[in-house]
Design an enzyme around this catalytic site. Structure first.
Site, PDB file in Angstrom:
ATOM      1  N   GLU A 220     -30.883  17.063 -30.106  1.00  8.71           N
ATOM      2  CA  GLU A 220     -31.709  15.948 -29.626  1.00  8.71           C
ATOM      3  C   GLU A 220     -33.062  15.900 -30.339  1.00  8.71           C
ATOM      4  O   GLU A 220     -34.022  15.276 -29.856  1.00  8.71           O
ATOM      5  CB  GLU A 220     -31.924  16.058 -28.102  1.00  8.71           C
ATOM      6  CG  GLU A 220     -32.792  17.214 -27.637  1.00  8.71           C
ATOM      7  CD  GLU A 220     -32.008  18.506 -27.396  1.00  8.71           C
ATOM      8  OE1 GLU A 220     -32.498  19.343 -26.623  1.00  8.71           O
ATOM      9  OE2 GLU A 220     -30.913  18.675 -27.971  1.00  8.71           O
TER      10      GLU A 220
ATOM     11  N   ASN B  39     -27.072  15.060 -20.261  1.00 11.59           N
ATOM     12  CA  ASN B  39     -25.668  15.403 -20.526  1.00 11.59           C
ATOM     13  C   ASN B  39     -24.972  15.916 -19.269  1.00 11.59           C
ATOM     14  O   ASN B  39     -23.818  15.559 -19.003  1.00 11.59           O
ATOM     15  CB  ASN B  39     -25.582  16.461 -21.621  1.00 11.59           C
ATOM     16  CG  ASN B  39     -25.762  15.872 -23.013  1.00 11.59           C
ATOM     17  OD1 ASN B  39     -25.434  14.720 -23.258  1.00 11.59           O
ATOM     18  ND2 ASN B  39     -26.296  16.672 -23.925  1.00 11.59           N
TER      19      ASN B  39
ATOM     20  N   HIS C 271     -21.575  13.762 -21.921  1.00  6.39           N
ATOM     21  CA  HIS C 271     -21.990  13.797 -23.324  1.00  6.39           C
ATOM     22  C   HIS C 271     -21.864  12.440 -24.008  1.00  6.39           C
ATOM     23  O   HIS C 271     -22.615  12.141 -24.950  1.00  6.39           O
ATOM     24  CB  HIS C 271     -21.170  14.848 -24.089  1.00  6.39           C
ATOM     25  CG  HIS C 271     -21.541  16.254 -23.736  1.00  6.39           C
ATOM     26  ND1 HIS C 271     -22.634  16.898 -24.278  1.00  6.39           N
ATOM     27  CD2 HIS C 271     -20.976  17.134 -22.870  1.00  6.39           C
ATOM     28  CE1 HIS C 271     -22.718  18.124 -23.777  1.00  6.39           C
ATOM     29  NE2 HIS C 271     -21.731  18.294 -22.917  1.00  6.39           N
TER      30      HIS C 271
END
Length: 345
Positions: free
Chosen positions: A267, A232, A237
Site C-alpha cells: 500500500e 482488507n 482484498h
C-alpha cells in the site's frame, strides 16, 4: 479491385510507367522527324499520355487500369503508323503484356495477350500468299504465347514474394508489439498502472546522477495508505485492490507531466516531483492527500481511505539512499503523529 486506394508502391510504379511512355513518345517523335513528316501519331500518343497524367493526378484510384488500357492505344498507334517494311512492329503488342506483368495482374495479362493474338491472327489471315509474312506472324504469335506463359509465372512468383514480404513484415510488427508489451510489463505495476518498484529505483538513481551536472529542483514523497490492513480485513482484498487503484488514479490526476509516480510495494507509493520549487511540490502533494481523503469508495460503504506522506526536498549532492531515508523517516513521523498528514524532513 479498381476502387481501392493505391498504395505508395503502386503510385510509384504508375509514375515509372508514365515516364516510360514519355520516353517512347520522344523516341517515336525523333524517328518520325528523320524518316517521316507525319506528326499525327505523335500528337495522338501525346493526347493519350496527357489524359493518363490527368487521371494519375486527379483520379488516382483509376490510374492503374487507365495506364493498362493506355498502353493498348499507344502500341496500336505505333503499329498503325509504322511502315509495312518495319517487320518488328508487331512486337509493340508486347507493351500491354509487360505493363500487366508490372502490375502483377493476371486478368490484365490475359486480356492483353488475347488482343495481341487476335491482331496477329487477323494479319496472318490477310497475308495469304505471302509465306514470309505468314511465317513472321506465326513466330510473333509464338513469342506472344511464350511471353504470356512467362508473365503468368512472373506474376505468380511476384505474388509469392509479396505474401512472403507481408508475412515477414507482420511477424516483425508482432515482435515489436510483443517487445513493447514486455517492456511495459517489466516497468508497470499491473494493478495500478503506475511504474513499479524496480523502475522507480532506476529512474530515481538516474535523476540523482543527473543532478551533479545539471542541478534542478527535485522532491521525493512517500505515501502510505493508513490502516490498510483493516480495509482488507473488513472488506476483503478485492476491495483493497479497488482502494489501491483509486489512490493511484488520484496521484496521477494531480501530479504534473514532469513528475513520476510508482507503486513501491503493498500500500506504499512514491512520487518524484521535479521542475518546481518546494512550495509548489508541497501544494501538489497536499492536493493528492485531500483528494484521496475526499474520495468515497462505493465498495467500502461510501467511506474513503487516507494517506500519510513523508517528503524530502533534495539538496546538494546527497546519495539516493540518503534522500529516500529522509522521506521514509518523514513518513514514519506522519504515521506516528496522527496519520492523514504530510511531514517534511
Amino acid at each position: 479491385m479498381f476502387n481501392s486506394l493505391p498504395t505508395p508502391r503502386q503510385l510509384n510504379w504508375n509514375r515509372v510507367l508514365l515516364n516510360a511512355f514519355w520516353i517512347m513518345l520522344l523516341v517515336h517523335l525523333l524517328n518520325q522527324m528523320f524518316n517521316s513528316h507525319n506528326l499525327l501519331p505523335d500528337l495522338l500518343i501525346l493526347g493519350v499520355i496527357l489524359l493518363l497524367e490527368c487521371i494519375y493526378k486527379w483520379k488516382t484510384v483509376h490510374s492503374e487500369i487507365s495506364i493498362t488500357i493506355g498502353s493498348y492505344f499507344i502500341s496500336s498507334l505505333i503499329i498503325s503508323f509504322l511502315s509495312e517494311n518495319i517487320h518488328v512492329k508487331p512486337f509493340f503488342l508486347l507493351l500491354p503484356l509487360l505493363v500487366s506483368m508490372i502490375y502483377l495482374e493476371t486478368a490484365y495479362l490475359l486480356l492483353s495477350s488475347i488482343a495481341a493474338l487476335l491482331y496477329t491472327a487477323v494479319v496472318f489471315v490477310r497475308t495469304i500468299g505471302n509465306d514470309d509474312m505468314r511465317i513472321e506472324m506465326f513466330l510473333t504469335m509464338s513469342i506472344i504465347v511464350a511471353t504470356l506463359l512467362t508473365g503468368l509465372a512472373v506474376i505468380r512468383r511476384g505474388r509469392d514474394l509479396i505474401r512472403s514480404l507481408e508475412s515477414s513484415e507482420k511477424s516483425e510488427q508482432d515482435l515489436r508489439i510483443q517487445n513493447i508489451i514486455m517492456d511495459r510489463l517489466s516497468k508497470i505495476d499491473p494493478l495500478t498502472d503506475l511504474y513499479n518498484h524496480k523502475t522507480f529505483h532506476e529512474y530515481f538513481g538516474w535523476l540523482i546522477e543527473h543532478q551533479e551536472s545539471n542541478p534542478f529542483p527535485m522532491q521525493l514523497a512517500i505515501l502510505d495508505i493508513d490502516n490498510f490492513k483493516k480495509v482488507n480485513d473488513t472488506y476483503g482484498h478485492s476491495v483493497g485492490d479497488i482502494a489501491l487503484k483509486q489512490v493511484a488514479a488520484t496521484i496521477l490526476k494531480h501530479i504534473g507531466a514532469d513528475d513520476f509516480a510508482a507503486r513501491y510495494g503493498g500500500e506504499e507509493f512514491v512520487v518524484i516531483l521535479t521542475a518546481k520549487p518546494f512550495e509548489a511540490a508541497h501544494e501538489v502533494m497536499e492536493r493528492v492527500r485531500t483528494g484521496i481523503a475526499g474520495l468515497p469508495i462505493a465498495e467500502m460503504e461510501g467511506k474513503s481511505v487516507t494517506v500519510s506522506i513523508g517528503m524530502h526536498d533534495f539538496q546538494g549532492s546527497r546519495s539516493k539512499s540518503l534522500v529516500f531515508q529522509k522521506a521514509d523517516d518523514a513518513l514514519y513521523e506522519a504515521k506516528k503523529t496522527g496519520k492523514n498528514r504530510i511531514v517534511i524532513l
